[in-house]
Design an enzyme around this catalytic site. Structure first.
Site, short mmCIF file in Angstrom:
data_model
loop_
_atom_site.label_atom_id
_atom_site.label_comp_id
_atom_site.label_asym_id
_atom_site.label_seq_id
_atom_site.Cartn_x
_atom_site.Cartn_y
_atom_site.Cartn_z
N ALA A 523 0.71 -1.03 -0.04
CA ALA A 523 0.03 -0.01 -0.03
C ALA A 523 0.90 1.32 -0.13
CB ALA A 523 -0.99 -0.09 1.18
N ARG A 639 14.49 -0.08 5.22
CA ARG A 639 14.38 0.96 5.83
C ARG A 639 12.92 1.06 6.83
NH1 ARG A 639 12.20 6.25 2.96
NH2 ARG A 639 12.74 7.67 4.55
N ILE A 640 12.97 1.31 7.96
CA ILE A 640 12.02 1.38 9.00
C ILE A 640 11.24 2.84 8.86
CG2 ILE A 640 11.35 1.17 11.42
CD1 ILE A 640 12.21 -1.56 9.93
N ASN A 642 8.57 3.61 10.69
CA ASN A 642 8.21 3.66 11.90
C ASN A 642 8.70 3.07 13.05
OD1 ASN A 642 6.78 4.39 14.54
ND2 ASN A 642 5.27 5.46 13.57
N LYS A 712 11.04 -3.66 3.53
CA LYS A 712 10.78 -5.04 3.45
C LYS A 712 9.42 -5.14 4.40
CE LYS A 712 15.51 -6.59 2.85
NZ LYS A 712 16.79 -7.27 3.33
N VAL A 714 7.98 -6.27 8.66
CA VAL A 714 8.17 -6.53 9.94
C VAL A 714 7.40 -7.40 10.89
CG1 VAL A 714 9.71 -4.32 10.32
CG2 VAL A 714 7.31 -4.22 10.83
N GLU A 716 5.91 -10.26 10.75
CA GLU A 716 5.81 -11.90 11.02
C GLU A 716 7.33 -12.37 11.38
OE1 GLU A 716 2.85 -13.86 8.18
OE2 GLU A 716 3.54 -11.95 7.32
MO1 MOS Z 1 -0.48 -13.14 7.60
S1 MOS Z 1 -0.38 -15.02 8.24
O1 MOS Z 1 -0.01 -13.14 5.88
O2 MOS Z 1 -1.86 -12.57 8.02
#
Ligand code: MOS
Length: 752
Positions: A523, A639-640, A642, A712, A714, A716
């Site tokens: 998004a 890059r983070i 927040n 990237k 964060v 999972e």
């Molecule tokens: Mo996650 S298990 O892709 O909501």
């Protein structure tokens, strides 16, 4: 006292650029004051309540239902069973789209798992519907249930969502044969149920052939199309409203039978209908993490370098559909080895179909792999961190592609330093606390891929210097309302306080699925595209106007900042939007961005986030009780946007890992076919007292390839690696290797 590392004290809402700042949750005040509306808060005029009766056997058929008794209840309006269920436009055996599962919608009297809906009772009150469902008093013709992993396996067509069941590189058997050290061990992970704080809920209201749904979900535009299919109406006739979600974890990304039945009941009775799952009903038709048995074979040369890595998974799926936990997959992306293989078979049980649950495949897979790696290090007489560094994957182990970025070495170094790993004794059972507790230290590697999905966003620069960005974002607690606002404000060159963000509804541009840890990238890229498109359109107007101080710059030479357009090469030449818009005779300038990743990126690079988790446990030598006393994770995920929210995701992920290691397991009773602990009294999750000091280090990582935002994901990664690290720490404390999750005191105490 449990202690959590303090939040950053200074929390500016802005400092130059919005992205990268620890902005407080924009929806925080609404939530803590109870004003954030959730689906079950909806209460349209004339609303009825639905409760479904659930099968109490695991396999067989419903022989009778006392519909008369239920209907005789004064509050009951209707009872829907397979005998009178109105037709649906879609056959439950058809599964259109990648994210649809076969659902139970009262299509027949077959019972495929305990907890399956067998009737829907609709009443004027929740109490009447609940009593009506109880009055149905079903009788059954029961058959022996299929339970456990010792049944006949089959090779599935795919695992996870469309991943190959079997992949290999090199000659694994030759690699094992030539090895100096070898390990071959089998690990078990249990069925786990998402159990979000907000149970699944839906409020359905029809107006002619238009349908409005208040429901938690992770992809409103996709879901709207799904409901449209079941009821044969155009997708644009379905409005799904999801401003807030009380946790999803994958279970709210799928359509379920109870949802469809509720919509059907609302249509049949021409009144709005609400259905809210009870906690017990969360253990059934809304997905879960399937049980696995995994065998890992590792061969090592004399220097402790892998010569082969083979990871085989037996996964439980339902008797009527397939979601196969892709547990072996992450073993293909974590350590360097000349020979690799990941294989999966599946076993059919009388259970609800498993589905994606936070870090699907990776959570279960790393739980096995990271213990196997610890066992391999032990076999080689090496420190577990040194062993991992000796097998560091400089390129993607399976494909040989370069990483788009990989700061795992820095994660190892920073995590180890913060934890104090260097003083760890090599042999187990060497450390004791002053109160006699056995102390152990363990570690694990965390990995998670970086998917991006297609998404769209719309951006408007308004004449008053404010901006509007619209996309069907979903905030299920992860912070999308805030992080995406930061990206949006930057894209429009305005202060975040001047930004209005609209999301959480299916009548907005499709923000894609909030899942796969890819929502911010997905998004966010759509928003970035829409924002820069809007700025460019505005610049076009200004730079073409001879009266403008920006005249002639060309729109690429203009940037937006705080309600003004500036010439990129001469900051003193600027112009406010209002004038431009007035001159152009327009009230706003729209952009319409699209956010998918350039496909060549995934062709050229391997894309993965990384981390390292270090754990201290204390084990009671007499009782076998384990307490995690310290948890330190270091993560690199590009890059983070927040750091405040990213840290919160990492902490949450690691706590899930702790839960995986020590608490969670659904117990399927093979005699009854029922889950014996389908409630939060017996299905254990950690409470505050179980959660020790948790620390998340955010390791800087620049990624020039992954997407133009450099981000990237964060959500999972924190759960991956953590469960294995805890099991490893328990071994280090006690000398006992438990290969079955969760690690329980009875397993430890009998072996210690
Ligand atoms: Mo996650 S298990 O892709 O909501």
């Amino acid at each position: 006292m449990p202690e959590i590392t303090p939040l950053p004290t200074a929390m500016p809402t802005r400092m130059g650029s919005n992205s990268g700042q620890p902005v407080n949750r924009r929806d925080g005040l609404l939530k803590v004051t109870g004003r954030a509306p959730y689906a079950a808060d909806a209460r349209p005029e004339g609303m009825l309540h639905a409760v479904y009766a659930a099968a109490t056997i695991g396999r067989g058929r419903v022989a009778s239902l006392n519909v008369e008794a239920a209907k005789a209840h004064p509050g009951v309006v209707e009872v829907i069973t397979p005998a009178n269920r109105p037709p649906l436009a879609q056959d439950p055996d058809d599964k259109p789209g990648a994210f649809s599962f076969r659902v139970e919608v009262l299509q027949d009297d077959t019972v495929r798992y305990a907890g399956q809906p067998i009737a829907l009772v609709v009443a004027e009150t929740l109490e009447a519907a609940t009593e009506g469902a109880a009055l149905l008093a079903p009788t059954y013709e029961a058959e022996p249930v299929l339970a456990g992993l010792d049944l006949e396996p089959y090779v599935p067509e795919s695992v996870g969502i469309g991943m190959p069941a079997n992949v290999a590189k090199g000659d694994v058997e030759a690699g094992l044969a030539s090895a100096v050290h070898r390990i071959e061990e089998t690990y078990e992970t249990p069925a786990q149920y998402h159990n979000a704080m907000e149970p699944h809920a839906i409020v359905a209201e029809w107006d002619g052939d238009r349908l409005t749904l208040d429901m938690p979900n992770q992809a409103p535009v996709m879901m709207a199309a799904g409901f449209a299919g079941w009821f044969d109406i155009p997708p644009e006739n379905v409005l799904i409203r999801t401003p807030f979600v009380g946790g999803g974890f994958g279970s709210k990304a799928i359509m379920t039978g109870p949802q469809i039945l509720t919509v059907l009941a609302a249509k049949m009775l021409d009144r709005p209908v609400k259905l809210v799952h009870s906690r017990k009903q969360m253990f059934g038709p809304v997905g879960h993490r399937g049980a696995t048995r995994q065998t890992v074979r590792l061969g090592m040369d004399g220097q402790g370098r892998l010569t082969a890595l083979a990871h085989h998974t037996i996964a439980a799926t339902s008797s009527f559909d397939a979601f196969i936990e892709p547990a072996a997959a992450s073993s293909m992306t974590t350590y360097a080895s000349p020979a690799l293989s990941a294989t999966h078979v599946a076993v059919r049980n009388n259970i609800g179909t498993p589905g994606p649950m936070r870090a699907p495949g990776k959570a279960s897979g790393t739980a096995a792999l990271e213990v196997a790696i610890d066992e391999a290090a032990e076999a080689c007489g090496m420190d577990p961190l040194d062993f991992r560094l000796a097998n560091y994957a400089e390129a993607d182990p399976m494909t040989g592609k370069p990483w788009s970025s990989k700061a795992l070495r820095e994660c190892y170094a920073e995590g180890a330093k913060a934890f104090g790993w260097s003083t760890r004794p090599l042999a187990p059972r060497q450390m004791r606390d002053t109160d006699g507790m056995l102390v152990g230290w363990g570690m694990g590697t965390a990995v998670f891929p970086c998917p991006m999905f297609a998404a769209e966003a719309r951006a408007t620069l308004r004449a008053d210097g404010t901006g509007l960005v619209e996309t069907s974002l979903i905030d299920m607690g992860q912070g999308a309302w805030t992080a995406l606002a930061q990206i949006a404000a930057d894209a429009l060159g305005i202060d975040i306080d001047k930004l209005e963000l609209r999301g959480g509804a299916s009548d907005l541009p499709d923000g894609g699925i909030a899942g796969g840890s890819g929502h911010t990238a997905t998004a966010g890229m759509a928003i970035k595209g829409a924002g820069s498109d809007a700025v460019a359109k505005l610049a076009e107007i200004a730079t073409a106007d001879p009266a403008s101080p920006l005249f002639g710059a060309g729109n690429a030479g203009v940037v937006a900042r705080n309600g003004r357009l500036h010439r990129a090469d001469d900051d003193s030449r600027s112009e406010a939007y209002t004038e431009i818009l007035a001159r152009a005779g327009r009230s706003g300038v729209e952009g319409n961005g699209k956010g998918a990743r350039d496909p060549s990126v995934a062709e050229d690079y391997a894309l993965q986030a990384h981390g390292a988790v270090f754990v201290e446990v204390k084990v009671d030598p007499d009782l076998g009780q384990t307490r995690v006393s310290r948890l330190v994770g270091a993560f690199a995920a590009g890059r983070i946007i927040n750091p405040h929210l990213a840290r919160s995701q990492y902490l949450g992920g690691m706590i899930w890992g702790l839960s995986f290691a020590l608490h969670e397991a659904a117990e399927l009773d093979p005699r009854t076919g029922r889950i014996g602990n389908a409630d939060l009294g017996e299905y254990h999750i950690p409470v505050n007292a179980d959660v020790p000091s948790v620390e998340a280090l955010l390791i800087p990582e620049e990624d020039a390839h992954i997407n133009p935002l450099g981000i990237k994901g964060v959500g999972e990664i924190g759960i991956t690696g953590t469960a294995g690290a805890i099991a490893n720490a328990i071994h280090h404390a006690t000398g006992v290797r438990v290969r079955k999750f969760p690690v329980r005191l009875e397993d430890l105490v009998t072996l210690m």
